[in-house]
Design a protein around this motif. Sequence first.
Motif, PDB file in Angstrom:
ATOM      1  N   UNK A   1      58.249  35.745  44.717  1.00  0.00           N
ATOM      2  CA  UNK A   1      58.471  34.966  45.949  1.00  0.00           C
ATOM      3  C   UNK A   1      57.293  34.011  46.213  1.00  0.00           C
ATOM      4  N   UNK A   2      56.067  34.508  46.079  1.00  0.00           N
ATOM      5  CA  UNK A   2      54.883  33.693  46.383  1.00  0.00           C
ATOM      6  C   UNK A   2      54.574  32.690  45.266  1.00  0.00           C
ATOM      7  N   UNK A   3      54.775  33.107  44.023  1.00  0.00           N
ATOM      8  CA  UNK A   3      54.526  32.173  42.916  1.00  0.00           C
ATOM      9  C   UNK A   3      55.492  30.987  42.971  1.00  0.00           C
ATOM     10  N   UNK A   4      56.729  31.249  43.357  1.00  0.00           N
ATOM     11  CA  UNK A   4      57.714  30.165  43.472  1.00  0.00           C
ATOM     12  C   UNK A   4      57.307  29.158  44.538  1.00  0.00           C
ATOM     13  N   UNK A   5      56.439  29.584  45.447  1.00  0.00           N
ATOM     14  CA  UNK A   5      55.999  28.703  46.537  1.00  0.00           C
ATOM     15  C   UNK A   5      54.582  28.178  46.301  1.00  0.00           C
ATOM     16  N   UNK A   6      54.115  28.294  45.048  1.00  0.00           N
ATOM     17  CA  UNK A   6      52.878  27.622  44.648  1.00  0.00           C
ATOM     18  C   UNK A   6      51.600  28.429  44.765  1.00  0.00           C
ATOM     19  N   UNK A   7      51.693  29.713  45.068  1.00  0.00           N
ATOM     20  CA  UNK A   7      50.485  30.521  45.203  1.00  0.00           C
ATOM     21  C   UNK A   7      50.099  31.153  43.860  1.00  0.00           C
ATOM     22  N   UNK A   8      48.791  31.289  43.643  1.00  0.00           N
ATOM     23  CA  UNK A   8      48.278  31.993  42.461  1.00  0.00           C
ATOM     24  C   UNK A   8      48.188  33.474  42.808  1.00  0.00           C
ATOM     25  N   UNK A   9      48.967  34.306  42.096  1.00  0.00           N
ATOM     26  CA  UNK A   9      49.114  35.719  42.453  1.00  0.00           C
ATOM     27  C   UNK A   9      48.795  36.609  41.254  1.00  0.00           C
ATOM     28  N   UNK A  10      48.059  37.709  41.514  1.00  0.00           N
ATOM     29  CA  UNK A  10      47.855  38.738  40.493  1.00  0.00           C
ATOM     30  C   UNK A  10      48.246  40.086  41.103  1.00  0.00           C
ATOM     31  N   UNK A  11      48.559  41.051  40.217  1.00  0.00           N
ATOM     32  CA  UNK A  11      49.055  42.358  40.672  1.00  0.00           C
ATOM     33  C   UNK A  11      48.256  43.504  40.061  1.00  0.00           C
ATOM     34  N   UNK A  12      48.102  44.565  40.861  1.00  0.00           N
ATOM     35  CA  UNK A  12      47.479  45.805  40.395  1.00  0.00           C
ATOM     36  C   UNK A  12      48.422  46.966  40.684  1.00  0.00           C
ATOM     37  N   UNK A  13      48.643  47.823  39.708  1.00  0.00           N
ATOM     38  CA  UNK A  13      49.388  49.057  39.973  1.00  0.00           C
ATOM     39  C   UNK A  13      48.890  50.171  39.048  1.00  0.00           C
ATOM     40  N   UNK A  14      49.363  51.369  39.297  1.00  0.00           N
ATOM     41  CA  UNK A  14      48.850  52.548  38.596  1.00  0.00           C
ATOM     42  C   UNK A  14      49.156  52.607  37.122  1.00  0.00           C
ATOM     43  N   UNK A  15      50.059  51.760  36.624  1.00  0.00           N
ATOM     44  CA  UNK A  15      50.412  51.789  35.198  1.00  0.00           C
ATOM     45  C   UNK A  15      49.390  51.048  34.334  1.00  0.00           C
ATOM     46  N   UNK A  16      48.482  50.310  34.965  1.00  0.00           N
ATOM     47  CA  UNK A  16      47.536  49.482  34.203  1.00  0.00           C
ATOM     48  C   UNK A  16      46.355  50.306  33.718  1.00  0.00           C
ATOM     49  N   UNK A  17      45.873  49.991  32.512  1.00  0.00           N
ATOM     50  CA  UNK A  17      44.681  50.672  32.011  1.00  0.00           C
ATOM     51  C   UNK A  17      43.440  49.975  32.556  1.00  0.00           C
ATOM     52  N   UNK A  18      42.273  50.531  32.207  1.00  0.00           N
ATOM     53  CA  UNK A  18      41.010  50.063  32.770  1.00  0.00           C
ATOM     54  C   UNK A  18      40.758  48.595  32.464  1.00  0.00           C
ATOM     55  N   UNK A  19      41.038  48.190  31.244  1.00  0.00           N
ATOM     56  CA  UNK A  19      40.774  46.799  30.842  1.00  0.00           C
ATOM     57  C   UNK A  19      41.670  45.828  31.611  1.00  0.00           C
ATOM     58  N   UNK A  20      42.947  46.197  31.769  1.00  0.00           N
ATOM     59  CA  UNK A  20      43.879  45.339  32.508  1.00  0.00           C
ATOM     60  C   UNK A  20      43.447  45.207  33.970  1.00  0.00           C
ATOM     61  N   UNK A  21      43.026  46.324  34.551  1.00  0.00           N
ATOM     62  CA  UNK A  21      42.601  46.311  35.950  1.00  0.00           C
ATOM     63  C   UNK A  21      41.372  45.423  36.152  1.00  0.00           C
TER      64      UNK A  21
END
Length: 937
Positions: free
Chosen positions: A501-521
């Motif tokens: 929703x936010x990317x479609x409106x021009x915002x730069x967005x990143x996500x964090x969730x529990x499935x990510x490993x240390x390097x991704x986080x």
Amino acid sequence: MRSENVPNGNFWAVLKSRGEPCRILQTETLWGQTFCRVWLPVEGIVVRVRAEELVPLEEHTSSLGAHHLAYVAAAARIEEALAQGVLLAPLSASVIPLPHQIYALSRAVSSDRIRYLLADEVGLGKTIEAGLIMQELKLRGLVRRTLVVAPKGLVRQWVSEMRLHFNEDFQLVLPEDLSALRRLSGGNPWKHVDQAVVPMDSVKPLEKRRGWGAAQVAAYNRERFEDLISAGWDLIIVDEAHRLGGSTDEVARFKLGQGLAAAAPYLLLLSATPHQGKTDSFHRLLSLLDPEAFPDRESVTRERVRKYVIRTEKRQAVDLEGKPLFKPRQTRLLPISWGERHREQRLLYEAVTEYVRQGYNQALKEKKNYLGFLMILMQRLVTSSTRAIRTALERRLEILSAPPEGFPLFPVASVEEWAELDGEEQMDLLLASRLQALKNERAEVKTLLEAARRTEAAGPDAKAEALLELIYRLQQEEADPELKILVFTEFVPTQEMLRDFLQERGFSVVCLNGSMDLEERQKVQEAFAREAQILISTDAGGEGVNLQFCHVVVNYDIPWNPMRLEQRIGRVDRIGQKKTVRAINFVLEGTVEHRVQEVLQEKLAVILQEFGVDKTADVLDSAEAEKIFDKLYLDALMEPEKLEDRVSSLLKSLREQAQVMRESASLLEGEKAFDPARISQLIDPRIEYWTETMTVAYLKAHGQAKREGRTWSLVWPDGEKQENVVFTAKEAEVTPSATYLALKDPRVSRLMAQLSPFFPGQPIPVMRLADLPEEVRGFWSLWKIAVCTADKSWRKQRVIPLFLHDDGRTFLPAAQRIWDRLLSGEPQEPEEYLKGPEAAKAFNRLREIAEKQGHAVYEELLRAHQDFLNREREKGMYTFSARRQAVMQLGLPAVRSHRLAKLEEEEKEWLRKLEKKADVVPEMVPLLVVRVVGGLD
């Protein structure tokens, strides 16, 4: 040494191959060859050598050259600094410790037994304190193998922070890694890792498991628990350690705690909420640190506890300039209304809520907790987003349509285990498990799913549109079009919807969730710090994340337990935050959640203000609290007319518990706020310079050391080479690929351990120090004064410099100045050496003076030993008294008599050991003797 000149028995010489003095114990000649048995005091070993390898002590001056003198002077200076409490870790850490963290480190390492509860309030950096203590022990050569045990959600944070702040690599060991580790190690897999982080519940012992036999349980416990605690750890750190206290002394976590407590000499337990109003649990926690000091509940007194607890409260915490660390924050509830275009979403909410109401009633009647969990989850999902509830309904329908054997049973056995999962973990667990269907549930879920799909097709959710409006408004208010905003949601489907929703409106967005490993986080955090405007995180994704560069938090959906909300805001409201934190909590108007928040929020805020967030957190951060708030929301759903009464009852209970917590917190009070001015006395940057001087001087005498620009090229006596070496943390930061060499390196720390004494009969170097006054003429010496117990279990030492002027007077300032002079600039070669009777006379006179001057230091060390002895005696006497009282409560006279007799034997054995500790042996060891002449020749 010619064979005919070798003395027989108790004479000193120098072993040429090692360049160090040795004592000749025995000489024998066999078939024309003479051999000597000699004792090497540095290694403490006896070897057999040829007579030709020995040089008379008085003739050997090569081992007393400029570099050797600098090496001994520097090593002794480091030893004295450590004895005086100077700290090493703050110099090598990349983090700049705050005053309260320096206090925690100083207090911990000043103790005979480093076993502490670090109980700072939330957000004060207990992880940093534990890391500093670990680093200090490593630098002092006391620790090599460290184990960190933490809740599952915090293990990645530990790996990350140890690497970031201390340049220490810890291996995260998850259950699935053990097989590979076992293959690598060929035995106990834990011995293959010197620095490990493990999830707490993955290593606790099992009593039983559904479907397992005794052999399977035993094999599990051997690999996860028994091998772990027998792996030979030096230091064990347990985060959120209050979880080890358990509800009884039989629970698995307490057994884990007992195993860990016995598995290492050094133990750090970390918890902001160690007491939680439960004296039994708190007593069990303290008993892990020292079972003798805390044999029963009555032993948990403020006087006893304060010796084992290090605690700072937020109101006491200051920065390096003495200013308060934390600023006030702004928090507000933002109700969001449904417009006409959101009609489908409102109807979906009402339909799902009715499904939840009926399903929860049925779960209660049939006493099926897991179905109750499912209904709670569905209610939270529908207020999160349409995509979240649609995804959940699809997965639920899949299970209801599949054969029963297609999915595993629901694995959670207790409310406590369930409460520790975040919303996304709960959803994954519930919707991947075989749960019995409710009445007509399959048809109802199909109907709801069709409604959810219609709603999604109708347009964005009301909350998503409100978020967009809020972002624009905040950018205007803050006059910052690049304003960074942290958005929290419980569920990944909602996260994905908001990202799109936010990317479609021009915002730069990143996500964090529990499935990510240390390097991704780490990559996500770096991207948010640099270019991304918005970070959308789940609760599991946000655990262990520090985002002080952001000060706006939007809670897109509100967790029912307000403590989880506090933990979210704590990701930005941390040490280092420079702005006032703004927290905006979304809630949909007309929902159960809105009704509860309207009634609860204002009244809860009064309690939070009265008792403080941290005292209230002790009550709210528990499985019981999760259950209470779940029930409050469901009661509001079932009987909305009784909401006011239910909230009043809950808050009354909460206030009573918070009052108990306030009273029990007095047990944890220690010393008052730490004075920042004391930092300069505890941190001496010269330690790194002395380490460089010691290492380089030693290698110039026994190996090779060559400066190449800003770094050193070293060759150790065994031939090992080290290139690009620096000795200060600052140099390491600015020098690419440099090797930072500090005292924690075994080769460097060994240089202090192998200091050879200055022996009677050795030549005395004569040094001309032109920058000293001409009247400075006499003998300068260094003496190590120590007191240790006969059983070697306790030892303290000091190093003192002495200057004996030729006129017979002694000058302490001159002695210190000469020590400083020998450690500054390029080492200076002696002009000559005094030998024979002149050297012997000088040494004997110096020894007399050292004995007189060192007597005050000896008395100081004796007092320290007596204090140690008094603590041990008091602790032991209390323990045996408590145990005797317990035995006297036994009803059967025969059993009572047997137990008392056995206890008496134990007490006698303890007294015998205490007597050995009372027997102390003094030492006075000469380290260096130099003839000093001031002025120009």
